[in-house]
Design an enzyme around this catalytic site. Sequence first.
Site, PDB file in Angstrom:
ATOM      1  N   ILE A 132       0.842  -1.200   0.000  1.00 57.38           N
ATOM      2  CA  ILE A 132       0.000   0.000   0.000  1.00 57.38           C
ATOM      3  C   ILE A 132       0.874   1.247   0.000  1.00 57.38           C
ATOM      4  O   ILE A 132       0.440   2.316  -0.392  1.00 57.38           O
ATOM      5  CB  ILE A 132      -0.982   0.037   1.203  1.00 57.38           C
ATOM      6  CG1 ILE A 132      -0.232   0.095   2.537  1.00 57.38           C
ATOM      7  CG2 ILE A 132      -1.955  -1.114   1.165  1.00 57.38           C
ATOM      8  CD1 ILE A 132      -1.111   0.537   3.702  1.00 57.38           C
ATOM      9  N   ASP A 133       2.136   1.110   0.453  1.00 58.86           N
ATOM     10  CA  ASP A 133       3.012   2.289   0.591  1.00 58.86           C
ATOM     11  C   ASP A 133       3.481   2.864  -0.752  1.00 58.86           C
ATOM     12  O   ASP A 133       3.942   3.988  -0.817  1.00 58.86           O
ATOM     13  CB  ASP A 133       4.253   1.932   1.424  1.00 58.86           C
ATOM     14  CG  ASP A 133       3.945   1.777   2.899  1.00 58.86           C
ATOM     15  OD1 ASP A 133       2.775   1.935   3.275  1.00 58.86           O
ATOM     16  OD2 ASP A 133       4.865   1.487   3.674  1.00 58.86           O
TER      17      ASP A 133
HETATM   18  O1  F6P Z   1       4.630  -1.668   4.520  1.00 52.45           O
HETATM   19  C1  F6P Z   1       3.277  -1.490   4.601  1.00 52.45           C
HETATM   20  C2  F6P Z   1       2.872  -1.066   5.985  1.00 52.45           C
HETATM   21  O2  F6P Z   1       1.462  -1.078   5.991  1.00 52.45           O
HETATM   22  C3  F6P Z   1       3.414   0.284   6.441  1.00 52.45           C
HETATM   23  O3  F6P Z   1       2.724   1.363   5.911  1.00 52.45           O
HETATM   24  C4  F6P Z   1       3.289   0.155   7.930  1.00 52.45           C
HETATM   25  O4  F6P Z   1       4.202   0.978   8.575  1.00 52.45           O
HETATM   26  C5  F6P Z   1       3.634  -1.278   8.155  1.00 52.45           C
HETATM   27  O5  F6P Z   1       3.325  -1.953   6.972  1.00 52.45           O
HETATM   28  C6  F6P Z   1       2.911  -1.900   9.314  1.00 52.45           C
HETATM   29  O6  F6P Z   1       3.385  -3.196   9.455  1.00 52.45           O
HETATM   30  P1  F6P Z   1       2.768  -4.277  10.445  1.00 52.45           P
HETATM   31  O7  F6P Z   1       1.426  -4.651   9.904  1.00 52.45           O
HETATM   32  O8  F6P Z   1       3.729  -5.397  10.401  1.00 52.45           O
HETATM   33  O9  F6P Z   1       2.641  -3.610  11.767  1.00 52.45           O
END
Ligand code: F6P
Length: 337
Positions: A132-133
């Site tokens: 999504i980033d």
């Molecule tokens: O890399 C995608 C992402 O959704 C980032 O935007 C966010 O910081 C991270 O993953 C969150 O990761 P997790 O679901 O492992 O906490």
Amino acid sequence: MKIGILTSGGDCPGINATIRGVGKTAIMHYGMEVYGIHSGYKGIISEDIERFTERSLSGILNLGGTILGTSREKPFRKQLIANEDDIQEKLLRKYRELGLDCVVCIGGNGTMKTANVISRLGLNVIAVPKTIDNDIWGTDITFGFNTAVNIATEAIDRLHSTASSHKRVMVIEVMGHHVGWIALHAGMAGGGDVILIPELGFNIQKINEFILGRAARGKPYSIVVVAEGIDTPKCMKPAEYIALEISRGTGIETRQTVLGHIQRGGNPSPFDRNLATLLGGHATEMISRGEFGRMVCVNGNHISSIPLDEVANKLKLVKDNNNLIIQGRRMGICFGN
Ligand code: F6P
């Protein structure tokens, strides 16, 4: 040919559409044997695989998450498999024992790095970028991003009416741990007044002056969109810090919302479903041509591919000459500096 598909890293909407795109094209068009590998790279080592049929790939196009499960574990960390010294050697051996001709790795930046390592080890690898980033280097866009921007935009839209009714500042934090793509796109689409992204930095005094200036011009409410990756004290969530500083510095009542994983869950948008389907189809075409060690990518209106070597260990950042930033500045939106 016998191919495996795995998903690794954080999930995002559109992964199942990609699995379906790869699997159905491989089975129906190329007559390949297709296997789903569960729980990321470690599924190769633990032989956690299932044979896919056209039927088992039905009904997943619009499904969020990944039917294969995923993991953020780094496959080459020793503790992943007890008593195993040489994980690289074991991975290669298992790949050969399973008789795979190729592994399609669907994932984000971490996955690209690992895909590059295993490709150098001798596995035939094709990577499909997802996040999504939208921060994977070498592709104009990743699926998942459009869905996340839609969700974040809807949330910002909803904040406008309550912000204006109460004459408050509303701070909303969206995802993006190193980059500001979601904040920029949803912030602009949602009519944000202040948009803060990690790439640009910010000056809190300037933000407060901007908000007070709006109030003086008869706009006592403001919407502030912040990416989670902006530089704030580690002990506080970015939205919490910005909201506190704004309420202290302006005296205007301020509230915060952290959107979190709502942006990542649920059904992919039609745009992401079609993008994922096209990328999956292209990955299968590459397998049939034996073009391995590459990541499928979007280049303008074309789908092509680039070597994994070029992608690994890089990030696609928002540049300050991005059209949305230039246009936003011309319309008086504050980008924090
Ligand atoms: O890399 C995608 C992402 O959704 C980032 O935007 C966010 O910081 C991270 O993953 C969150 O990761 P997790 O679901 O492992 O906490």
